[in-house]
Enzyme design. Sequence first.
Site, PDB file in Angstrom:
ATOM      1  N   ASP A   2       0.846  -1.175   0.000  1.00 11.71           N
ATOM      2  CA  ASP A   2       0.000   0.000   0.000  1.00 11.71           C
ATOM      3  C   ASP A   2       0.892   1.239   0.000  1.00 11.71           C
ATOM      4  O   ASP A   2       2.097   1.151   0.278  1.00 11.71           O
ATOM      5  CB  ASP A   2      -0.905  -0.043   1.241  1.00 11.71           C
ATOM      6  CG  ASP A   2      -1.946   1.059   1.236  1.00 11.71           C
ATOM      7  OD1 ASP A   2      -2.444   1.398   0.146  1.00 11.71           O
ATOM      8  OD2 ASP A   2      -2.257   1.584   2.318  1.00 11.71           O
ATOM      9  N   ASP A   4      -0.285   4.966   1.149  1.00  9.68           N
ATOM     10  CA  ASP A   4      -0.517   5.796   2.322  1.00  9.68           C
ATOM     11  C   ASP A   4      -0.461   4.954   3.589  1.00  9.68           C
ATOM     12  O   ASP A   4      -1.172   3.947   3.712  1.00  9.68           O
ATOM     13  CB  ASP A   4      -1.872   6.504   2.211  1.00  9.68           C
ATOM     14  CG  ASP A   4      -1.872   7.553   1.113  1.00  9.68           C
ATOM     15  OD1 ASP A   4      -1.125   8.532   1.235  1.00  9.68           O
ATOM     16  OD2 ASP A   4      -2.617   7.383   0.124  1.00  9.68           O
TER      17      ASP A   4
END
Length: 257
Positions: A2, A4
């Site tokens: 991922d 963020d």
Amino acid sequence: MDMDGVLVREEHLVPGADAFISELRENGVPFMVLTNNSIFTPRDLRARLLRTGLDIPEESIWTSALATAQFLDQQRPNGTAHVVGESGLTTALHNIGYVLTDRDPDYVVLGETRTYSFEAITRAIRLVRNGARFIATNPDETGPSQEGPLPATGAVAALIEKATGRAPYYVGKPNPLMMRSALRALGAHSENTLMIGDRMDTDVRSGLEAGLQTFLVLSGISGADTAELFPYRPTAVIGSVADLIGRAADPFSSTAG
């Protein structure tokens, strides 16, 4: 991995993320950065990451907008869609040959935007009630900002669903469809791929359902006790990707929790 909460927080680099990415490159380990955010194109996200000190090529960035476009291209090639979203989503749909229209579209496609309007939501509701199929890029109910949480795609989708009685099909995480499309783009297989994320409900779940091993990092949304709240567990829980520095060539050797 991922983006963020794993590599960056808002506009700031997660400490050690740059060294981790450099080590992956030095060891020839292919990687893909995933995000449920459909606002930006990979080019936009590359520029954002460069400002934090991370040099990630466009082809190593996979968004829910790209996954949604790929899904629609497989389902109904050269179709039509009415989009509630921004350039990341409209560009992805244009690139697969879709025509964007509000006249009897095949699909209403809801994505992330910072400018949801009553008029746009009303138009989407009417089109769905008139027979357009309802697609949403991701189910995230809120998104982060410096001022606090913002309503996100999942919250607006719930409003449209309530008004129409028709639930959307979510393409982004935790739908393993997004993970599998990223694996294809990466040219990788689930058996030897690891998903690193900061959310149990999206990152870890989608990784598990796609057959990947999963690492939960505590540098984003999740706290130390978060994993215990869910009926499934990640392969390991680590503080951040900095804990993998020195082990990037074989991160599974560090599995300890």
